[in-house]
Design a protein around this motif. Structure first.
Motif, PDB file in Angstrom:
ATOM      1  N   CYS A  68       0.999  -1.240  -0.095  1.00  0.00           N
ATOM      2  CA  CYS A  68      -0.033  -0.180   0.040  1.00  0.00           C
ATOM      3  C   CYS A  68       0.848   1.259   0.060  1.00  0.00           C
ATOM      4  CB  CYS A  68      -0.759   0.160   1.161  1.00  0.00           C
ATOM      5  SG  CYS A  68      -1.913   1.402   1.355  1.00  0.00           S
ATOM      6  N   ILE A  69       0.383   2.166  -0.835  1.00  0.00           N
ATOM      7  CA  ILE A  69       1.219   3.513  -0.844  1.00  0.00           C
ATOM      8  C   ILE A  69       0.197   4.493  -0.354  1.00  0.00           C
ATOM      9  CG2 ILE A  69       2.118   5.468  -2.450  1.00  0.00           C
ATOM     10  CD1 ILE A  69       2.715   3.089  -4.487  1.00  0.00           C
ATOM     11  N   ILE A  70      -1.061   4.692  -0.746  1.00  0.00           N
ATOM     12  CA  ILE A  70      -1.988   5.706  -0.083  1.00  0.00           C
ATOM     13  C   ILE A  70      -3.230   4.985  -0.039  1.00  0.00           C
ATOM     14  CG2 ILE A  70      -2.984   7.733  -0.428  1.00  0.00           C
ATOM     15  CD1 ILE A  70      -1.029   9.263  -1.942  1.00  0.00           C
ATOM     16  N   ALA A  71      -3.669   4.563   1.097  1.00  0.00           N
ATOM     17  CA  ALA A  71      -4.865   3.967   1.117  1.00  0.00           C
ATOM     18  C   ALA A  71      -6.012   4.375   0.396  1.00  0.00           C
ATOM     19  CB  ALA A  71      -5.478   3.639   2.683  1.00  0.00           C
ATOM     20  N   SER A  72      -6.816   3.356  -0.373  1.00  0.00           N
ATOM     21  CA  SER A  72      -7.987   3.887  -1.273  1.00  0.00           C
ATOM     22  C   SER A  72      -7.525   4.371  -2.435  1.00  0.00           C
ATOM     23  CB  SER A  72      -9.147   4.628  -0.549  1.00  0.00           C
ATOM     24  OG  SER A  72      -9.522   3.764   0.460  1.00  0.00           O
ATOM     25  N   GLU A  73      -6.143   4.510  -2.683  1.00  0.00           N
ATOM     26  CA  GLU A  73      -5.908   5.509  -3.875  1.00  0.00           C
ATOM     27  C   GLU A  73      -4.666   4.910  -4.609  1.00  0.00           C
ATOM     28  OE1 GLU A  73      -4.862   9.745  -3.385  1.00  0.00           O
ATOM     29  OE2 GLU A  73      -6.245   9.707  -1.807  1.00  0.00           O
ATOM     30  N   LYS A  74      -3.702   4.139  -4.182  1.00  0.00           N
ATOM     31  CA  LYS A  74      -2.447   3.783  -4.698  1.00  0.00           C
ATOM     32  C   LYS A  74      -1.846   2.727  -4.069  1.00  0.00           C
ATOM     33  CE  LYS A  74      -1.020   8.108  -7.565  1.00  0.00           C
ATOM     34  NZ  LYS A  74      -2.217   8.778  -6.967  1.00  0.00           N
ATOM     35  N   VAL A  75      -1.629   1.321  -4.792  1.00  0.00           N
ATOM     36  CA  VAL A  75      -1.011   0.285  -4.274  1.00  0.00           C
ATOM     37  C   VAL A  75      -0.267  -0.197  -5.390  1.00  0.00           C
ATOM     38  CG1 VAL A  75      -2.785  -0.311  -2.502  1.00  0.00           C
ATOM     39  CG2 VAL A  75      -2.985  -1.255  -4.981  1.00  0.00           C
ATOM     40  N   TRP A  76       0.694  -1.154  -5.106  1.00  0.00           N
ATOM     41  CA  TRP A  76       1.473  -1.686  -5.883  1.00  0.00           C
ATOM     42  C   TRP A  76       0.883  -3.009  -6.575  1.00  0.00           C
ATOM     43  CZ3 TRP A  76       5.734   0.269  -8.311  1.00  0.00           C
ATOM     44  CH2 TRP A  76       6.450   1.229  -7.638  1.00  0.00           C
ATOM     45  N   SER A  77       1.025  -3.269  -7.570  1.00  0.00           N
ATOM     46  CA  SER A  77       0.568  -4.521  -8.310  1.00  0.00           C
ATOM     47  C   SER A  77       1.614  -5.282  -8.746  1.00  0.00           C
ATOM     48  CB  SER A  77      -0.446  -4.274  -9.643  1.00  0.00           C
ATOM     49  OG  SER A  77      -0.800  -5.424 -10.091  1.00  0.00           O
ATOM     50  N   VAL A  78       2.004  -6.387  -8.243  1.00  0.00           N
ATOM     51  CA  VAL A  78       3.238  -7.186  -8.540  1.00  0.00           C
ATOM     52  C   VAL A  78       2.897  -8.199  -9.426  1.00  0.00           C
ATOM     53  CG1 VAL A  78       5.030  -8.555  -7.890  1.00  0.00           C
ATOM     54  CG2 VAL A  78       4.338  -6.503  -6.279  1.00  0.00           C
ATOM     55  N   ARG A  79       3.558  -8.239 -10.483  1.00  0.00           N
ATOM     56  CA  ARG A  79       3.241  -9.291 -11.631  1.00  0.00           C
ATOM     57  C   ARG A  79       4.226 -10.526 -11.851  1.00  0.00           C
ATOM     58  NH1 ARG A  79       0.144 -10.112 -16.500  1.00  0.00           N
ATOM     59  NH2 ARG A  79       1.006 -11.335 -18.124  1.00  0.00           N
ATOM     60  N   CYS A  80       3.985 -11.777 -11.651  1.00  0.00           N
ATOM     61  CA  CYS A  80       5.103 -12.757 -11.786  1.00  0.00           C
ATOM     62  C   CYS A  80       4.584 -13.715 -13.163  1.00  0.00           C
ATOM     63  CB  CYS A  80       4.921 -13.789 -10.602  1.00  0.00           C
ATOM     64  SG  CYS A  80       5.409 -13.073  -8.946  1.00  0.00           S
ATOM     65  N   ASP A  81       5.379 -13.538 -14.135  1.00  0.00           N
ATOM     66  CA  ASP A  81       5.406 -14.247 -15.308  1.00  0.00           C
ATOM     67  C   ASP A  81       6.330 -15.322 -15.231  1.00  0.00           C
ATOM     68  OD1 ASP A  81       3.351 -12.585 -17.007  1.00  0.00           O
ATOM     69  OD2 ASP A  81       5.040 -11.213 -16.870  1.00  0.00           O
ATOM     70  N   ILE A  82       5.289 -16.619 -15.381  1.00  0.00           N
ATOM     71  CA  ILE A  82       6.232 -17.954 -15.376  1.00  0.00           C
ATOM     72  C   ILE A  82       6.546 -18.376 -16.563  1.00  0.00           C
ATOM     73  CG2 ILE A  82       6.466 -20.261 -14.434  1.00  0.00           C
ATOM     74  CD1 ILE A  82       4.442 -18.949 -12.113  1.00  0.00           C
ATOM     75  N   HIS A  83       7.870 -18.383 -17.329  1.00  0.00           N
ATOM     76  CA  HIS A  83       7.947 -18.967 -18.619  1.00  0.00           C
ATOM     77  C   HIS A  83       8.496 -20.287 -18.859  1.00  0.00           C
ATOM     78  CE1 HIS A  83       7.658 -14.765 -20.110  1.00  0.00           C
ATOM     79  NE2 HIS A  83       8.149 -14.653 -18.932  1.00  0.00           N
ATOM     80  N   ILE A  84       7.805 -21.480 -19.530  1.00  0.00           N
ATOM     81  CA  ILE A  84       8.642 -22.661 -19.221  1.00  0.00           C
ATOM     82  C   ILE A  84       9.228 -22.911 -20.448  1.00  0.00           C
ATOM     83  CG2 ILE A  84       7.824 -25.018 -19.519  1.00  0.00           C
ATOM     84  CD1 ILE A  84       6.659 -23.661 -17.029  1.00  0.00           C
ATOM     85  N   LEU A  85      10.670 -23.091 -20.128  1.00  0.00           N
ATOM     86  CA  LEU A  85      11.658 -23.197 -21.130  1.00  0.00           C
ATOM     87  C   LEU A  85      12.046 -24.542 -21.735  1.00  0.00           C
ATOM     88  CD1 LEU A  85      14.491 -20.628 -19.744  1.00  0.00           C
ATOM     89  CD2 LEU A  85      12.540 -20.087 -21.296  1.00  0.00           C
ATOM     90  N   ASP A  86      12.029 -25.375 -20.758  1.00  0.00           N
ATOM     91  CA  ASP A  86      12.158 -27.009 -21.044  1.00  0.00           C
ATOM     92  C   ASP A  86      11.262 -27.655 -20.151  1.00  0.00           C
ATOM     93  OD1 ASP A  86      14.195 -27.008 -23.177  1.00  0.00           O
ATOM     94  OD2 ASP A  86      15.500 -26.183 -21.626  1.00  0.00           O
ATOM     95  N   HIS A  87      10.668 -28.812 -20.738  1.00  0.00           N
ATOM     96  CA  HIS A  87       9.729 -29.668 -19.868  1.00  0.00           C
ATOM     97  C   HIS A  87      10.174 -31.042 -20.021  1.00  0.00           C
ATOM     98  CE1 HIS A  87       6.734 -31.569 -17.858  1.00  0.00           C
ATOM     99  NE2 HIS A  87       5.730 -31.489 -19.016  1.00  0.00           N
ATOM    100  N   VAL A  88      11.115 -31.210 -18.654  1.00  0.00           N
ATOM    101  CA  VAL A  88      11.280 -32.655 -18.637  1.00  0.00           C
ATOM    102  C   VAL A  88      10.806 -33.229 -17.191  1.00  0.00           C
ATOM    103  CG1 VAL A  88      13.431 -34.393 -18.719  1.00  0.00           C
ATOM    104  CG2 VAL A  88      13.673 -32.182 -19.772  1.00  0.00           C
ATOM    105  N   GLY A  89       9.771 -33.005 -17.195  1.00  0.00           N
ATOM    106  CA  GLY A  89       8.939 -33.505 -15.913  1.00  0.00           C
ATOM    107  C   GLY A  89       8.756 -32.394 -14.565  1.00  0.00           C
TER     108      GLY A  89
END
Length: 301
Positions: A129-150
């Protein structure tokens, strides 16, 4: 096609399936491990930017990147920021992936990773929270699959918690209703408030011979009857449980897995193996973070 076992993820011939199951009866696996061994784990951070990490678990590779933006909070939760988790993949990771089509497997993967972090309250959303009811941080996690071996779940889970621990959001100054976002050269960026570090541990079940394996290989995933992912932390607390597959799990096996997750003192070798894995994974993450921090200090000096 009649001489093959077809699964949604790929095809395993009957001969190969028999080879894997016969080996499991002798406590040997397709990649040479014992049933309760985990593959080698490597963690590499991008020293040029925070929240960018590549994790390799055996041949499985996952890249997770984290970023943060300032947004308006929900009216009913005026002091809470947001966390979003997104799984992305391409046919380069596995020829059975379909470009532009997200299967149930990957939707479920994102949910398991998110559930382990969110429901265990590992991350303090109010600290965003930065300012209540006005501004907060939105954190995004992008998970990229590069190689799938189980065992994408464990690899993605480790990559996500490592990236969140590595990430630093910009420092801010609030003057009235005015928010100033400081660049890294002006003010030191701020780490996220993380209370504990949930780690996913996945078991694969083979109903025919009654064998349970840790960290299933892709070939094992294609023929196993079911799996269970336990998310726990180094405090020996269960954060979440996810059961997949149609096979029935006996009360004895389920109770054993639950005791493993709780890391209670057992005569069985399972408990010591899992405790080692959780503490080892947490230790590897911490060591990688310390090495990256030392590298960054050296670059600044």
């Amino acid at each position: 096609m009649s001489k093959a076992i077809l699964k949604s993820e790929g095809i395993v011939s009957l001969n190969e399936s028999k080879f894997i199951t016969e080996g499991l009866r002798e406590n040997l696996r397709v990649d040479g491990r014992r049933p309760h061994d985990m593959r080698r784990l490597n963690i590499n951070f991008d020293s040029g930017v925070t929240g960018h990490v590549e994790v390799q678990l055996g041949g499985t590779r996952v890249l997770t990147s984290v970023r943060a933006d300032i947004v308006e909070p929900f009216p009913e939760r005026p002091t809470e920021g947001f966390f979003h988790f997104n799984v992305e993949f391409s046919p380069m990771a596995d020829p059975n992936f379909e470009q532009g089509k997200q299967s149930d497997q990957f939707i479920e993967l994102g949910r398991v990773v998110e559930r382990g972090l969110r429901e265990s309250r590992a991350i303090d959303s109010e600290a965003l929270c930065i300012i209540a009811s006005e501004k907060v941080w939105s954190v995004r996690c992008d998970i990229h699959i590069l190689d799938h071996v189980g065992n994408l779940t464990d690899c993605a889970s480790i990559a996500t918690i490592a990236a969140l621990m590595h990430f630093r959001r910009p420092s801010t100054t609030v003057t009235g209703s005015q928010v100033t976002v400081h660049p890294p050269g002006e003010k030191e960026p701020v780490p996220l408030s993380i209370h504990h570090f949930p780690v996913c541990i996945t078991f694969g079940f083979f109903e025919e011979n009654g064998v349970t394996v840790l960290d299933p290989h892709l070939k094992e995933e294609l023929i196993m009857d079911g799996q269970m992912t336990l998310t726990l932390n180094s405090h020996r607390e269960i954060c979440s449980i996810q059961k997949a597959g149609g096979t029935a799990v006996s009360m004895e096996t389920l109770s054993q897995c639950l005791r493993i997750a709780a890391v209670k003192v057992l005569s069985s070798t399972y408990s010591s193996v899992l405790l080692y894995q959780v503490e080892e994974i947490t230790g590897i993450i911490q060591k990688a973070l310390e090495e990256d921090a030392a590298k960054r200090r050296k670059l600044r000096s």
